[in-house]
Design an enzyme around this catalytic site. Structure first.
Site, PDB file in Angstrom:
ATOM      1  N   ARG A  98     -10.380 -11.505   2.124  1.00 47.23           N
ATOM      2  CA  ARG A  98     -11.200 -12.586   1.558  1.00 47.23           C
ATOM      3  C   ARG A  98     -10.479 -13.923   1.619  1.00 47.23           C
ATOM      4  O   ARG A  98     -11.109 -14.966   1.666  1.00 47.23           O
ATOM      5  CB  ARG A  98     -11.612 -12.216   0.125  1.00 47.23           C
ATOM      6  CG  ARG A  98     -10.455 -12.053  -0.806  1.00 47.23           C
ATOM      7  CD  ARG A  98     -10.829 -11.273  -2.069  1.00 47.23           C
ATOM      8  NE  ARG A  98     -10.907  -9.831  -1.835  1.00 47.23           N
ATOM      9  CZ  ARG A  98     -11.231  -8.938  -2.750  1.00 47.23           C
ATOM     10  NH1 ARG A  98     -11.521  -9.311  -3.985  1.00 47.23           N
ATOM     11  NH2 ARG A  98     -11.285  -7.650  -2.456  1.00 47.23           N
TER      12      ARG A  98
ATOM     13  N   LYS B  50       0.840  -1.202   0.000  1.00 47.49           N
ATOM     14  CA  LYS B  50       0.000   0.000   0.000  1.00 47.49           C
ATOM     15  C   LYS B  50       0.870   1.245   0.000  1.00 47.49           C
ATOM     16  O   LYS B  50       2.013   1.201   0.470  1.00 47.49           O
ATOM     17  CB  LYS B  50      -0.859   0.020   1.277  1.00 47.49           C
ATOM     18  CG  LYS B  50      -2.026  -0.947   1.278  1.00 47.49           C
ATOM     19  CD  LYS B  50      -2.843  -0.790   2.559  1.00 47.49           C
ATOM     20  CE  LYS B  50      -4.014  -1.747   2.598  1.00 47.49           C
ATOM     21  NZ  LYS B  50      -5.018  -1.524   1.545  1.00 47.49           N
TER      22      LYS B  50
HETATM   23  N1  BES Z   1      -8.198  -3.622   4.437  1.00 44.98           N
HETATM   24  C1  BES Z   1      -8.334  -3.242   3.084  1.00 44.98           C
HETATM   25  C2  BES Z   1      -9.631  -2.508   2.812  1.00 44.98           C
HETATM   26  C3  BES Z   1      -9.682  -1.076   3.263  1.00 44.98           C
HETATM   27  C4  BES Z   1      -9.056  -0.088   2.538  1.00 44.98           C
HETATM   28  C5  BES Z   1     -10.421  -0.730   4.365  1.00 44.98           C
HETATM   29  C6  BES Z   1      -9.149   1.227   2.936  1.00 44.98           C
HETATM   30  C7  BES Z   1     -10.516   0.588   4.758  1.00 44.98           C
HETATM   31  C8  BES Z   1      -9.889   1.560   4.050  1.00 44.98           C
HETATM   32  C9  BES Z   1      -8.315  -4.481   2.186  1.00 44.98           C
HETATM   33  O1  BES Z   1      -7.528  -5.516   2.621  1.00 44.98           O
HETATM   34  C10 BES Z   1      -7.789  -4.042   0.870  1.00 44.98           C
HETATM   35  O2  BES Z   1      -6.655  -3.661   0.827  1.00 44.98           O
HETATM   36  N2  BES Z   1      -8.617  -4.082  -0.163  1.00 44.98           N
HETATM   37  C11 BES Z   1      -8.241  -3.641  -1.455  1.00 44.98           C
HETATM   38  C12 BES Z   1      -8.777  -4.627  -2.441  1.00 44.98           C
HETATM   39  C13 BES Z   1      -8.238  -4.449  -3.840  1.00 44.98           C
HETATM   40  C14 BES Z   1      -6.772  -4.835  -3.887  1.00 44.98           C
HETATM   41  C15 BES Z   1      -9.051  -5.292  -4.783  1.00 44.98           C
HETATM   42  C16 BES Z   1      -8.846  -2.258  -1.683  1.00 44.98           C
HETATM   43  O3  BES Z   1      -9.950  -2.006  -1.262  1.00 44.98           O
HETATM   44  O4  BES Z   1      -8.155  -1.424  -2.261  1.00 44.98           O
HETATM   45 MN    MN Z   2      -5.536  -5.348   1.959  1.00 47.58          MN
END
Ligand code: BES
Ligand code: MN
Ligand code: ZN
Length: 501
Positions: free
Chosen positions: A361, A287
């Site tokens: 997931r 990230k």
């Molecule tokens: N924990 C995150 C989701 C999230 C992001 C929650 C920002 C709250 C604020 C999750 O694990 C994630 O990173 N999801 C990705 C999925 C994508 C790679 C398909 C996302 O939402 O960007």
């Molecule tokens: Mn994630």
């Protein structure tokens, strides 16, 4: 150890309010003629309230408050009048909660340790006095929460509120009103448990820490049993998909089960399954740095499971409930899972991991497969799963998706009555093909509807039972200046489970 807040019913009537000895006295004020209570306060204070009315300072408009310290003729040290709008006027649940929150914030902000609240006759659509008492009690617990576990002693805030006395003019029997106090308080405390876990930093709140806190909860209540599986045991069960998430971390992944028996032995349980990523760096699909600190909150689904299980035990709810927490730390490292890697799930399906940041997931897939062995009546998973959900619904509303319309409706209803709302999104078959992979049975990402395709992924592992998914990415914590865990969706889950009893 924080002292417990005590909330009690007190059968004082309107005439006696002026004689109450307490740090603060809180009374509702309506537009139009003074109620009996206000007439008495007005007389005792030599017409102060009438004077204020004349000055236009005491209109009684919804949510407006008047702080009247050291009012003569009143034995309470401080008096607060909280505007309740038109007498008998119909309030939405949200307006009802708003007024009750004003009352509670008056009680907390006054530095009072004892407060006496005369609950105004509010007319909240669809709800009775028991709901009002429950909400008020919930708010007393929830809104007096402070997080200072990691501060130096001298910087720790002291919340002084210790005793709340409530009086209400209601036809409902005291037993019912007392139960409402208990329910509201238990849900508030359960939310605070979830907040504490969420707010702790990632270097403290690890998968092992969640396991330790779960065991502690089980030691506190005889109705609650805890079992913890480590990586070796999960490997034996074939949970390679869950294990792939923690592969780059020095922290051991854990699968935690909290088993609450309030119903008959052998009776099929309802289940709550939480995403417990104690820190989500994104893994090799790293990230960006900005606000990455907030990814310590990526275990808030798990925290809501641990909080809700304690609500069940505290209230001795007469059903069986099993809570499962799938916990790992998502880190890059030489052993970390890479984009393109293919792993086998406990269900037998293989997954191509196209993005290691779609890890929630992956841990849930195996936890949901594991859930099947409990022969559940229903399974609700709770996860801070997608940023897309925050874009779609913001910070006030959780996303709900389900393979069972009746279950979905029950959860939506529980969200309304607890003021912890959710909104349903479709998981129609047309979205499923977004998860097609050239190299495995399914891919872990795909398509533009990020929240929905994440749920579609989960749906591949929930075919054998009634299942719903709550995406709480926007609601489980708040960012910005108010940064911190919210305790949601403990109220929604608690209401739902209470409704099943
Ligand atoms: N924990 C995150 C989701 C999230 C992001 C929650 C920002 C709250 C604020 C999750 O694990 C994630 O990173 N999801 C990705 C999925 C994508 C790679 C398909 C996302 O939402 O960007
Ligand atoms: Mn994630
Ligand atoms: Zn995540």
């Amino acid at each position: 150890m924080k002292k417990r807040l005590s909330i009690n019913l007190n059968k004082k009537n309107a005439k006696e309010l002026t004689k109450i000895i307490s740090d603060s006295l809180i009374v509702g004020v309506f537009e139009g003629p003074f109620t009996e209570e206000l007439k008495n306060i007005d007389e005792a204070s030599n017409g102060q309230l009438k004077k204020l009315r004349k000055l236009g300072e005491l209109k009684g408009q919804l949510g407006q408050g008047n702080y009247l310290p050291a009012l003569t003729g009143i034995r309470a040290k401080r008096t607060y009048l909280v505007g309740c709008g038109k007498k008998g006027g119909k309030l939405s649940r949200q307006d009802g909660v708003m007024v009750l929150a004003k009352i509670v914030s008056a009680a907390i902000s006054s530095k009072a340790s004892t407060t006496f609240i005369s609950i105004p006759k509010l007319n909240v659509s669809g709800e009775g006095d028991d709901w009002i008492i429950q909400q008020l009690s919930y708010l007393c617990e929830n809104n007096s929460y402070t997080y200072d576990a990691k501060l130096n002693k001298k910087n720790q805030k002291k919340v002084s509120l210790k005793r709340v006395s409530l009086t209400i003019d209601s036809p409902l029997p005291d037993t019912k009103l007392n139960r409402s106090i208990k329910v509201g308080q238990a849900i508030g405390r359960g939310s605070n448990v979830a907040k504490d876990l969420g707010n702790l930093p990632g270097n403290v709140c690890t998968p092992s820490y969640l396991a330790k806190e779960s065991r502690k909860a089980a030691n506190k209540y005889s109705s609650l049993k805890c079992t913890v599986l480590g990586e070796k045991q999960m490997k034996q069960l074939g949970m390679d998909c869950l294990l792939s998430v923690g592969a780059g971390s020095a922290q051991e992944s854990k699968l935690i089960t909290l088993n609450y028996q309030g119903g008959k032995k052998g009776e099929e349980p309802h289940m709550v399954v939480g995403k417990g990523i104690t820190f989500d760096t994104g893994g090799i699909s790293l990230k960006p740095g900005a606000t990455m600190d907030e990814m310590k909150f990526d275990m808030c689904g798990a925290a809501s499971v641990i909080g809700t299980m304690q609500v069940m035990a505290e209230l001795k709810v007469p059903i069986n409930v099993v809570g499962v927490v799938a916990s790992a730390e998502n880190m890059p490292g030489s052993k970390a899972t890479k984009p393109g890697d293919v792993v086998k799930t406990m269900s037998g399906l293989t997954v191509e991991i196209l993005n290691t940041d779609a890890e929630g997931r992956l841990v849930l897939a195996d936890a949901l497969t594991y859930a099947k062995r409990f022969k559940p009546k229903s399974v609700v998973d709770i996860a801070t799963l997608t940023g897309a959900c925050v874009v779609a619904l913001g910070h006030s509303t959780s996303g709900l998706m389900s393979n069972d319309e009746r279950l979905a409706q029950k959860l939506l209803k529980a969200g309304k009555s607890s003021n912890d709302r959710a909104w349903q999104l479709p998981i129609w078959d047309i979205y499923q093909k977004d998860l097609d992979s050239n190299f495995a049975d399914i891919a872990n990402i795909g398509g533009r509807a990020g929240t929905i395709t994440a749920a579609c992924f989960l749906s591949r592992f929930t075919k054998d039972f009634s299942w719903a998914h709550l995406d709480v990415a926007g609601t489980a914590w708040l960012g910005g200046k108010a940064k911190g865990a919210s305790g949601r969706p403990v109220p929604l889950l608690s209401h739902f489970l209470l409704d099943q009893s």
